[in-house]
Design a protein around this motif. Structure first.
Motif, short mmCIF file in Angstrom:
data_model
loop_
_atom_site.label_atom_id
_atom_site.label_comp_id
_atom_site.label_asym_id
_atom_site.label_seq_id
_atom_site.Cartn_x
_atom_site.Cartn_y
_atom_site.Cartn_z
N ARG A 497 33.27 -1.63 8.83
CA ARG A 497 34.37 -1.40 9.76
C ARG A 497 35.64 -1.01 9.00
O ARG A 497 36.72 -1.51 9.26
CB ARG A 497 34.63 -2.64 10.62
CG ARG A 497 33.43 -3.06 11.46
CD ARG A 497 33.78 -4.19 12.39
NE ARG A 497 34.81 -3.81 13.36
CZ ARG A 497 35.32 -4.64 14.27
NH1 ARG A 497 34.89 -5.89 14.33
NH2 ARG A 497 36.24 -4.21 15.11
N GLN A 499 38.60 1.55 7.52
CA GLN A 499 39.43 2.65 7.99
C GLN A 499 40.20 3.21 6.80
O GLN A 499 40.64 2.47 5.93
CB GLN A 499 40.40 2.18 9.08
CG GLN A 499 39.70 1.72 10.35
CD GLN A 499 40.65 1.11 11.35
OE1 GLN A 499 41.46 0.26 10.99
NE2 GLN A 499 40.56 1.52 12.60
N ASP A 512 41.92 7.73 9.86
CA ASP A 512 40.79 7.90 10.77
C ASP A 512 40.78 6.83 11.86
O ASP A 512 39.74 6.57 12.47
CB ASP A 512 39.47 7.90 10.00
CG ASP A 512 39.25 6.64 9.18
OD1 ASP A 512 40.08 5.71 9.27
OD2 ASP A 512 38.25 6.58 8.43
N PHE A 513 41.96 6.23 12.12
CA PHE A 513 42.09 5.34 13.27
C PHE A 513 41.79 6.14 14.53
O PHE A 513 42.16 7.33 14.65
CB PHE A 513 43.49 4.75 13.37
CG PHE A 513 43.90 3.88 12.21
CD1 PHE A 513 43.02 3.58 11.19
CD2 PHE A 513 45.18 3.38 12.12
CE1 PHE A 513 43.40 2.79 10.11
CE2 PHE A 513 45.58 2.59 11.05
CZ PHE A 513 44.67 2.31 10.05
N ARG A 514 41.18 5.53 15.51
CA ARG A 514 40.75 6.26 16.69
C ARG A 514 41.92 6.94 17.40
O ARG A 514 41.84 8.12 17.77
CB ARG A 514 40.02 5.32 17.66
CG ARG A 514 39.56 6.02 18.93
CD ARG A 514 38.77 5.06 19.80
NE ARG A 514 37.57 4.59 19.11
CZ ARG A 514 36.71 3.71 19.66
NH1 ARG A 514 36.95 3.21 20.86
NH2 ARG A 514 35.64 3.33 18.99
N THR A 515 43.02 6.22 17.59
CA THR A 515 44.15 6.82 18.32
C THR A 515 44.78 7.95 17.53
O THR A 515 45.14 8.99 18.09
CB THR A 515 45.22 5.74 18.62
OG1 THR A 515 45.57 5.08 17.39
CG2 THR A 515 44.68 4.70 19.59
N THR A 517 43.30 9.83 15.24
CA THR A 517 42.37 10.95 15.22
C THR A 517 42.42 11.73 16.52
O THR A 517 42.40 12.97 16.53
CB THR A 517 40.94 10.43 14.97
OG1 THR A 517 40.89 9.75 13.72
CG2 THR A 517 39.95 11.59 14.94
N PHE A 518 42.50 11.02 17.65
CA PHE A 518 42.60 11.68 18.95
C PHE A 518 43.84 12.57 19.03
O PHE A 518 43.78 13.71 19.51
CB PHE A 518 42.64 10.64 20.07
CG PHE A 518 42.94 11.22 21.42
CD1 PHE A 518 41.96 11.90 22.13
CD2 PHE A 518 44.21 11.12 21.97
CE1 PHE A 518 42.24 12.45 23.37
CE2 PHE A 518 44.50 11.67 23.20
CZ PHE A 518 43.52 12.34 23.91
N HIS A 521 43.25 15.67 16.78
CA HIS A 521 42.25 16.55 17.36
C HIS A 521 42.82 17.30 18.56
O HIS A 521 42.55 18.50 18.74
CB HIS A 521 41.02 15.75 17.78
CG HIS A 521 40.12 15.40 16.65
ND1 HIS A 521 39.08 14.49 16.75
CD2 HIS A 521 40.09 15.84 15.35
CE1 HIS A 521 38.46 14.39 15.59
NE2 HIS A 521 39.05 15.19 14.73
N HIS A 577 34.59 13.17 7.85
CA HIS A 577 34.00 12.64 9.08
C HIS A 577 34.88 12.87 10.30
O HIS A 577 34.39 12.78 11.43
CB HIS A 577 33.70 11.15 8.93
CG HIS A 577 34.90 10.32 8.52
ND1 HIS A 577 35.54 10.48 7.32
CD2 HIS A 577 35.55 9.32 9.16
CE1 HIS A 577 36.55 9.62 7.23
NE2 HIS A 577 36.58 8.90 8.34
N ILE A 578 36.17 13.18 10.09
CA ILE A 578 37.03 13.51 11.24
C ILE A 578 37.54 14.94 11.19
O ILE A 578 38.08 15.43 12.18
CB ILE A 578 38.21 12.53 11.36
CG1 ILE A 578 39.14 12.61 10.14
CG2 ILE A 578 37.73 11.11 11.61
CD1 ILE A 578 40.45 11.87 10.32
#
Length: 769
Positions: A497, A499, A512-515, A517-518, A521, A577-578
């Motif tokens: 897990r 980051q 590469d935190f989800r928020t 990265t969103f 992107h 990966h992102i």
């Protein structure tokens, strides 16, 4: 000696220093807009500036002794500086047009481009900077016209000039650029020069002119120490200050590179760090001035001072461990005295790290000049040689530090290597004293290397002091100190897990935190999804590569990525990966260059132009948010092209400033997402459901983007008419007045923009069946 002359000269030289620093700040800004803000371009500009100073000092030193009224000559030179410097903004405008035509024709060789930049910058700066360089020998000749004491007077006058530079740096960094503007600042600096020149001309009439060729003779008590120097000892003194010039600029570069990771790369941080350096030099010279009237043996003293400089420099970052307790004691006092809370830690850290070394450097300069000139005629000529070679050393130090030492040795190794120049100077001074002071010379030759070696072994790792200690919950994966910036990749979390985070000069740039990265992107994907048929895209800035990667995934699109720092390219490999293996994609072309400079010189047209997140408060960020920048973007767009710009302003007024500036170039602007995504176009923009559904039928598209038409439509916030009604009239951001970098001028405690006050969007105006 007329009693009022020396104080008057000090005041005039102080004002001259104010104007000189204003010019330097403004010239670097203007030439950055022509050549870009790369370290190579900035160093080229600085080298051309300092080359003029060296030429002027040497030439004036040879001529000053032949002048009947050196003060009158100084006045004419100051007026000349003001008039010629006032013309440079117009010359830069012409240079920009020429550079746009010439740069694409140049070979891709870095050295050829660097030489071309140097010649272009020198063609504009050579006259005003040569005149600036002439002022020190002329002022010294005026001060010594009927009395002497070279060291004490040059200490006073050099301190006054450097103190003026401190005032000029603060004035430019905290007021002129943000409130007055770059263009009008030239008028202020030129007015200062002209007033100084006129006062000098008037004062010269009150002084009986010396016969041409006459020179002051230093009284025995003022120059006894220097009069007995051998030619070898005097030569060692001269080489000491050539190395001292190199040390000063290279050390400044290392300090700035490391302190910025702790203090953040803002215009205020750079201004205060420069001020701290100049303040230390001015204070040291001022302290040395009265002491030089005493009959001290200054050559041995200078030898010890050079050793002290080497030790203070190599341990300068160790002192940052004192910032906590020192800041706890001094910081609140500074705040109570009226200093902005944001600035207090910058002031404390800069003084703690730099002041001991710069005080010693400032103290040593008039001593060395006194020893070099000696109790002989023609002091002004020797002053010109001394100062010009010191400046030449500074040019070499800037090139050596930025282009060689930092990329190869890193900050820690560079700090030791640069500090070692002072040790070399110490030994160079000690060896020629072997015959006259064998015990002292032998002692220094043995002890100095040992003392420096012990200090170097205990020199702190700069990153351990400035960055790693503040992120103890993170593990360092990779770090590279490139020419342009320092990039660090950290990791946090436990196995399975984890980051990753990318830091640029200590600032969080990507993760590469989800928020996060969103967000990246979406900045890349949204414009290519809204464009009817994108085939060519440009992304300014790489970061972790998520924005450019989202663009490059689109079927059939070719992507050009322009990134300022090659070190960032290496860091992006940790985020495949992102970023979807961005740099290995055949449809991606990477260019390491200044993004604005690329837009200015490219002849290619794009369907989509977007940019990685650029924080508005960063130093230099205004060049990527100004009306002139957006005009370059517009010129690089195809007729049906779309530009995406993230508006990351923290307060309402700054947000409106950026949006209003964007709309001044792209009147058909629409807002998307959370209101921070601005999309501009040359023609009215519409988004068709039927056209999008045809693309969505392509399985390649569906595989890459799971947003359907309705999902996209929900991200629409406002169209151009609604935005204009909400914005109202107000200022726009320009290259001349880059106010977003000077965020302390914004209203305190201002809330973020309230999009609820926008008129209810009318989707039918943009979104079509």
């Amino acid at each position: 000696m007329i009693r009022w002359l020396t104080p008057l000269l000090a005041l005039l030289f102080f004002c001259s220093g104010v104007a000189a620093l204003i010019y330097q700040v403004m010239w670097l800004r203007l030439l950055g807009l022509v050549f870009g803000v790369t370290v190579y371009a900035a160093s080229t500009v600085l080298a051309s500036f300092m080359a003029g100073l060296a030429i002027g000092s040497y030439s004036a030193g040879r001529l000053a002794g032949r002048l009947r009224s050196p003060l009158r000559a100084f006045g004419l030179v100051e007026i000349g500086v003001g008039l010629t410097a006032l013309l440079t903004p117009l010359a830069f405008g012409g240079l920009k047009g020429v550079w746009i035509d010439v740069q694409p024709l140049l070979p891709s060789s870095l050295w050829i481009i660097t030489v071309a930049r140097f010649l272009a910058a020198s063609a504009i700066l050579i006259i005003p900077t040569t005149l600036m360089g002439a002022t020190l020998p002329l002022v010294m000749r005026s001060a010594l016209a009927s009395d002497s004491g070279v060291g004490s007077r040059v200490g006073l006058l050099y301190a006054a000039n450097t103190a003026g530079a401190v005032a000029g740096a603060l004035l430019a960094g905290f007021y002129l650029v943000s409130d007055v503007g770059v263009g009008r600042s030239f008028y202020i600096a030129a007015l200062i020069n002209v007033v100084v020149g006129l006062v000098a001309l008037v004062a010269s009439r009150r002084i009986v002119s010396a016969p041409a060729g006459a020179a002051a003779v230093t009284p025995h008590h003022a120059g006894a120490a220097s009069a007995v120097l051998t030619s070898g000892q005097r030569t060692a003194v001269l080489w000491t200050f050539i190395l001292s010039g190199a040390l000063s600029l290279a050390l400044e570069l290392v300090w700035f590179r490391m302190l910025v990771t702790m203090l953040r790369p803002t215009a205020y941080a750079f201004t205060l760090m420069l001020t701290a350096v100049l303040f230390g030099i001015a204070a040291g010279s001022a302290v040395a001035s009265p002491l030089l009237r005493r009959g001290t043996r200054w050559l041995p003293a200078l030898t010890v001072i050079q050793l002290a400089i080497s030790i203070a420099a190599v341990l300068s970052l160790n002192a940052l461990t004192l910032v906590g307790p020192f800041g706890d004691a001094i910081g609140p006092t500074l705040i109570r005295a009226g200093l902005e809370p944001y600035l207090a830690p910058i002031v404390v850290a800069s003084l703690v790290a730099m002041l001991p070394t710069t005080l010693l450097l400032g103290f040593a300069f008039p001593i060395g000049l006194s020893l070099w000139t000696g109790a002989v005629n023609g002091s002004e000529r020797r002053i010109g040689v001394f100062y010009s070679l010191n400046v030449c050393g500074a040019i070499a130090g800037a090139v050596l530090g930025g282009f060689v030492l930092l990329p190869t040795l890193g900050s820690h190794g560079s700090l030791i290597a640069v500090s070692g120049l002072a040790l070399i100077s110490c030994l160079m001074l000690a060896v020629p004293q072997w015959r006259t002071r064998p015990n002292f010379a032998g002692f220094m030759i043995v002890v100095a290397p040992i003392a420096f070696g012990m200090a170097a072994l205990n020199a702190a790792d700069p990153f351990a002091v400035t960055m790693d200690s503040a992120r103890k919950d993170e593990r360092l994966l990779w770090r590279q100190e490139g020419v342009q910036t320092t990039v660090a990749i950290h990791e946090q979390g436990s196995a399975g897990r984890t980051q990753r985070i990318m830091y640029l000069d200590g600032m969080h740039q990507a993760s590469d935190f989800r928020t996060m990265t969103f967000v990246h992107h979406r900045i890349g994907a949204l414009p290519v999804m809204l464009h009817p048929n994108p085939t060519e895209a440009l992304v300014i800035g790489l970061g972790g590569g998520a924005t450019a990667g989202a663009v490059a995934r689109y079927p059939g699109v070719n992507v050009d990525v322009v990134e300022l720092s090659s070190a960032v390219v290496g860091g992006a490999s940790f985020f495949t990966h992102i970023n979807f293996g961005l740099l290995d994609r055949p449809n991606v072309t990477l260019r390491v260059d200044d993004g604005r400079n690329y837009l200015m010189t490219t002849r290619k047209k794009y369907d989509v132009i977007t940019a990685d997140i650029i924080l508005p408060r960063h130093a230099g960020a205004a060049a990527l948010y100004s009306r002139e920048y957006f005009a370059l973007v517009r010129d690089a767009l195809k007729d049906d092209g779309l530009v995406m710009q993230w508006n990351g302003a923290e307060g309402d007024s700054t947000y409106r400033l950026i949006l209003r500036t964007f709309m001044s170039v792209f009147p058909h602007t629409t807002l998307w997402g959370d209101g921070t995504l601005m999309i501009g176009s040359k023609t009215p923009f519409t988004f068709s459901r039927s056209a999008f559904d045809r693309r969505y039928a392509d399985p390649r598209f569906r595989e890459l983007f799971d947003w359907n038409y309705d999902t996209l439509a929900k991200t629409y916030v406002a169209g151009p008419d609604d935005i204009r009604a909400w914005l109202g009239e107000g200022p726009i951001l320009s290259d001349d007045k880059p106010v977003i970098e000077y965020f302390l001028t914004a209203p305190k405690g201002e809330p973020p923009p309230d999009f609820n006050r926008l008129p209810q969007p009318q989707p039918t105006a943009i979104l079509r069946p």
